[in-house]
Motif scaffolding. Structure first.
Motif, PDB file in Angstrom:
ATOM      1  N   GLU A  65       7.843   8.184  15.843  1.00 15.07           N
ATOM      2  CA  GLU A  65       8.848   7.504  16.673  1.00 15.07           C
ATOM      3  C   GLU A  65       9.122   6.091  16.178  1.00 15.07           C
ATOM      4  O   GLU A  65      10.265   5.641  16.135  1.00 15.07           O
ATOM      5  N   GLU A  66       8.050   5.402  15.812  1.00 12.18           N
ATOM      6  CA  GLU A  66       8.205   4.021  15.357  1.00 12.18           C
ATOM      7  C   GLU A  66       9.010   3.957  14.068  1.00 12.18           C
ATOM      8  O   GLU A  66       9.929   3.147  13.935  1.00 12.18           O
ATOM      9  N   ILE A  67       8.670   4.845  13.130  1.00 12.87           N
ATOM     10  CA  ILE A  67       9.330   4.793  11.824  1.00 12.87           C
ATOM     11  C   ILE A  67      10.816   5.115  11.959  1.00 12.87           C
ATOM     12  O   ILE A  67      11.655   4.565  11.258  1.00 12.87           O
ATOM     13  N   ALA A  68      11.126   5.990  12.904  1.00 11.91           N
ATOM     14  CA  ALA A  68      12.529   6.354  13.097  1.00 11.91           C
ATOM     15  C   ALA A  68      13.353   5.152  13.551  1.00 11.91           C
ATOM     16  O   ALA A  68      14.561   5.102  13.351  1.00 11.91           O
ATOM     17  N   GLN A  69      12.679   4.180  14.144  1.00 16.17           N
ATOM     18  CA  GLN A  69      13.426   3.038  14.679  1.00 16.17           C
ATOM     19  C   GLN A  69      13.566   1.885  13.709  1.00 16.17           C
ATOM     20  O   GLN A  69      14.338   0.959  13.947  1.00 16.17           O
ATOM     21  N   ILE A  70      12.770   1.913  12.649  1.00 13.21           N
ATOM     22  CA  ILE A  70      12.836   0.772  11.750  1.00 13.21           C
ATOM     23  C   ILE A  70      13.536   1.151  10.447  1.00 13.21           C
ATOM     24  O   ILE A  70      13.754   2.327  10.167  1.00 13.21           O
ATOM     25  N   HIS A  71      13.861   0.144   9.685  1.00 11.30           N
ATOM     26  CA  HIS A  71      14.648   0.406   8.485  1.00 11.30           C
ATOM     27  C   HIS A  71      13.755   0.723   7.283  1.00 11.30           C
ATOM     28  O   HIS A  71      14.006   1.664   6.545  1.00 11.30           O
ATOM     29  N   ALA A  72      12.736  -0.077   7.092  1.00 13.22           N
ATOM     30  CA  ALA A  72      11.913   0.118   5.906  1.00 13.22           C
ATOM     31  C   ALA A  72      10.442   0.160   6.269  1.00 13.22           C
ATOM     32  O   ALA A  72       9.938  -0.690   6.995  1.00 13.22           O
ATOM     33  N   TRP A  73       9.793   1.155   5.753  1.00 20.12           N
ATOM     34  CA  TRP A  73       8.382   1.348   6.077  1.00 20.12           C
ATOM     35  C   TRP A  73       7.633   1.660   4.806  1.00 20.12           C
ATOM     36  O   TRP A  73       7.941   2.608   4.097  1.00 20.12           O
ATOM     37  N   SER A  74       6.649   0.837   4.512  1.00 24.25           N
ATOM     38  CA  SER A  74       5.871   1.023   3.302  1.00 24.25           C
ATOM     39  C   SER A  74       4.410   1.029   3.699  1.00 24.25           C
ATOM     40  O   SER A  74       3.989   0.223   4.529  1.00 24.25           O
ATOM     41  N   ASN A  75       3.632   1.948   3.160  1.00 22.45           N
ATOM     42  CA  ASN A  75       2.214   1.912   3.514  1.00 22.45           C
ATOM     43  C   ASN A  75       1.303   2.308   2.373  1.00 22.45           C
ATOM     44  O   ASN A  75       1.608   3.182   1.582  1.00 22.45           O
ATOM     45  N   LYS A  76       0.199   1.601   2.302  1.00 24.56           N
ATOM     46  CA  LYS A  76      -0.846   1.933   1.355  1.00 24.56           C
ATOM     47  C   LYS A  76      -2.025   2.451   2.156  1.00 24.56           C
ATOM     48  O   LYS A  76      -2.428   1.846   3.144  1.00 24.56           O
ATOM     49  N   THR A  77      -2.577   3.578   1.731  1.00 25.12           N
ATOM     50  CA  THR A  77      -3.631   4.201   2.526  1.00 25.12           C
ATOM     51  C   THR A  77      -4.902   4.385   1.707  1.00 25.12           C
ATOM     52  O   THR A  77      -4.846   4.827   0.559  1.00 25.12           O
ATOM     53  N   TYR A  78      -6.019   4.023   2.321  1.00 32.46           N
ATOM     54  CA  TYR A  78      -7.301   4.148   1.628  1.00 32.46           C
ATOM     55  C   TYR A  78      -8.366   4.728   2.547  1.00 32.46           C
ATOM     56  O   TYR A  78      -8.367   4.470   3.751  1.00 32.46           O
ATOM     57  N   THR A  79      -9.276   5.454   1.961  1.00 31.09           N
ATOM     58  CA  THR A  79     -10.481   5.826   2.704  1.00 31.09           C
ATOM     59  C   THR A  79     -11.405   4.606   2.645  1.00 31.09           C
ATOM     60  O   THR A  79     -11.229   3.747   1.784  1.00 31.09           O
ATOM     61  N   PRO A  80     -12.367   4.518   3.547  1.00 27.91           N
ATOM     62  CA  PRO A  80     -13.281   3.373   3.500  1.00 27.91           C
ATOM     63  C   PRO A  80     -13.920   3.204   2.120  1.00 27.91           C
ATOM     64  O   PRO A  80     -14.044   2.088   1.621  1.00 27.91           O
ATOM     65  N   ALA A  81     -14.279   4.317   1.483  1.00 27.27           N
ATOM     66  CA  ALA A  81     -14.911   4.230   0.164  1.00 27.27           C
ATOM     67  C   ALA A  81     -13.946   3.665  -0.880  1.00 27.27           C
ATOM     68  O   ALA A  81     -14.307   2.792  -1.672  1.00 27.27           O
ATOM     69  N   GLN A  82     -12.705   4.152  -0.848  1.00 25.31           N
ATOM     70  CA  GLN A  82     -11.705   3.663  -1.799  1.00 25.31           C
ATOM     71  C   GLN A  82     -11.443   2.174  -1.586  1.00 25.31           C
ATOM     72  O   GLN A  82     -11.252   1.417  -2.521  1.00 25.31           O
ATOM     73  N   TRP A  83     -11.440   1.780  -0.330  1.00 24.37           N
ATOM     74  CA  TRP A  83     -11.174   0.396   0.040  1.00 24.37           C
ATOM     75  C   TRP A  83     -12.269  -0.523  -0.496  1.00 24.37           C
ATOM     76  O   TRP A  83     -11.980  -1.579  -1.051  1.00 24.37           O
ATOM     77  N   GLU A  84     -13.529  -0.088  -0.341  1.00 21.45           N
ATOM     78  CA  GLU A  84     -14.652  -0.876  -0.859  1.00 21.45           C
ATOM     79  C   GLU A  84     -14.518  -1.061  -2.364  1.00 21.45           C
ATOM     80  O   GLU A  84     -14.687  -2.156  -2.899  1.00 21.45           O
ATOM     81  N   LYS A  85     -14.182   0.029  -3.027  1.00 18.15           N
ATOM     82  CA  LYS A  85     -14.058  -0.006  -4.472  1.00 18.15           C
ATOM     83  C   LYS A  85     -12.959  -0.978  -4.901  1.00 18.15           C
ATOM     84  O   LYS A  85     -13.123  -1.760  -5.837  1.00 18.15           O
ATOM     85  N   LEU A  86     -11.857  -0.909  -4.170  1.00 11.31           N
ATOM     86  CA  LEU A  86     -10.727  -1.773  -4.486  1.00 11.31           C
ATOM     87  C   LEU A  86     -11.087  -3.244  -4.316  1.00 11.31           C
ATOM     88  O   LEU A  86     -10.752  -4.091  -5.140  1.00 11.31           O
ATOM     89  N   LYS A  87     -11.821  -3.515  -3.245  1.00 11.10           N
ATOM     90  CA  LYS A  87     -12.198  -4.907  -2.990  1.00 11.10           C
ATOM     91  C   LYS A  87     -13.150  -5.410  -4.071  1.00 11.10           C
ATOM     92  O   LYS A  87     -13.045  -6.541  -4.526  1.00 11.10           O
ATOM     93  N   GLU A  88     -14.067  -4.529  -4.480  1.00 12.29           N
ATOM     94  CA  GLU A  88     -14.992  -4.906  -5.548  1.00 12.29           C
ATOM     95  C   GLU A  88     -14.239  -5.221  -6.829  1.00 12.29           C
ATOM     96  O   GLU A  88     -14.515  -6.196  -7.516  1.00 12.29           O
ATOM     97  N   LYS A  89     -13.261  -4.365  -7.101  1.00 11.88           N
ATOM     98  CA  LYS A  89     -12.483  -4.525  -8.323  1.00 11.88           C
ATOM     99  C   LYS A  89     -11.718  -5.851  -8.287  1.00 11.88           C
ATOM    100  O   LYS A  89     -11.692  -6.603  -9.252  1.00 11.88           O
ATOM    101  N   GLU A  90     -11.105  -6.106  -7.134  1.00 11.96           N
ATOM    102  CA  GLU A  90     -10.344  -7.346  -6.998  1.00 11.96           C
ATOM    103  C   GLU A  90     -11.248  -8.557  -7.155  1.00 11.96           C
ATOM    104  O   GLU A  90     -10.875  -9.552  -7.774  1.00 11.96           O
ATOM    105  N   ALA A  91     -12.441  -8.442  -6.580  1.00 10.87           N
ATOM    106  CA  ALA A  91     -13.387  -9.551  -6.680  1.00 10.87           C
ATOM    107  C   ALA A  91     -13.776  -9.763  -8.135  1.00 10.87           C
ATOM    108  O   ALA A  91     -13.946 -10.890  -8.601  1.00 10.87           O
ATOM    109  N   GLY A  92     -13.905  -8.649  -8.865  1.00  7.60           N
ATOM    110  CA  GLY A  92     -14.268  -8.728 -10.270  1.00  7.60           C
ATOM    111  C   GLY A  92     -13.186  -9.363 -11.113  1.00  7.60           C
ATOM    112  O   GLY A  92     -13.465 -10.096 -12.057  1.00  7.60           O
ATOM    113  N   GLU A  93     -11.946  -9.085 -10.741  1.00  8.48           N
ATOM    114  CA  GLU A  93     -10.823  -9.596 -11.519  1.00  8.48           C
ATOM    115  C   GLU A  93     -10.539 -11.057 -11.238  1.00  8.48           C
ATOM    116  O   GLU A  93     -10.000 -11.774 -12.066  1.00  8.48           O
TER     117      GLU A  93
END
Lengths: 94, 176
Positions: A65-93
């Protein structure tokens, strides 16, 4: 001029947290106030074992319902494990 | 890069949602968007056709030359970077046809545009393309689908003269 959708980053975030059991949610309103353009990062254990397509579908279904009402919707989705990995990577970079 | 864009353009000047002779897509006039939620058979059939136009099909806002939305622009750029063969690519501008614009969302159960299809299968929207692009999944998908422009990814050409009698062409590039 886009009319106001009545949707805010806060309401979206609440819906995401409750429906998707998200452990981390960040919703950014890029619309400059009209409530039409949102960008989200969502971390949820419900995404476990799903492809990006399946993850996004899950989000879209829950926010239909929400998406139908707005113009642009963008989302990035992660599992908790993927999220941890991403944060580690970012910290490393950094 | 610019070369690609140019040839991509040529490919996409060809189709609009009405491939001139098509009679499949009859416009129902006066349909109100509120009740247009369910795909009519004719719309579905027209989209079936559209999706089958090329191995790679993108439904976007604007044209590859003039994308009218940042997400569509980004998607076109990714397809260019990936080296998708313009001959195997078709773009449909949903802004030219409101029935397509609404219908495609129902067709794929996907609420936003752009939408990418490879071999008639829905791959995803812009976010998914971006994440698949950076993870390498997208090039894998395109390679498996055989839609990349020839020459870019050097096919192992036999250096020996063509006298080799064995005509077997086992695809050795696929290492899963």
């Amino acid at each position: 001029m886009a009319e106001n959708s009545g949707i805010t980053a806060e309401t979206l975030e609440q819906t995401i947290r409750s429906k998707l059991e998200a452990t981390y949610v960040s919703v950014i309103d890029n619309s400059g106030g009209c409530g039409q353009i949102f960008e989200a990062v969502i971390v949820s254990p419900q995404f476990e074992g799903k492809t990006s397509l399946a993850k996004s579908r899950l989000v879209n279904t829950n926010l239909k319902e929400e998406i139908a009402q707005i113009h642009a919707w963008s989302n990035k989705t992660y599992t908790p494990a993927q999220w941890e990995k991403l944060k580690e990577k970012e910290a490393g970079e950094a | 890069m610019s070369l690609f864009t140019r040839s991509l353009l040529r490919a996409t000047t060809r189709p609009t949602f009405y491939p001139t002779t098509a009679t499949t897509f009859t416009k129902t006039t006066g349909i109100t968007s509120l009740f247009a939620r369910y795909l009519s058979d004719s719309t579905r059939a027209a989209i079936d056709n559209a999706v089958a136009t090329s191995p790679v099909v993108l439904f976007m806002k604007g044209t590859p030359e003039f994308p009218q939305c940042g997400f569509s622009r980004a998607s076109i750029q990714v397809l260019g970077l990936q080296g998708v063969d313009p001959q195997k690519f078709t773009a449909f501008n949903v802004l030219e046809d409101d029935e397509l614009r609404q219908g495609i969302k129902e067709y794929s159960s996907w609420p936003t545009i752009p939408q990418l299809y490879v071999n008639k299968e829905f791959v995803g929207g812009c976010d998914i393309l971006m994440s698949m692009h950076s993870s390498g999944e997208l090039s894998e998908l395109f390679e498996k689908a055989g839609v990349l422009a020839p020459g870019d990814e050097a096919e192992p050409t036999t250096s020996s003269s063509s006298s080799s009698e064995s005509a077997e062409k086992k695809d050795s590039t696929k290492t899963e």
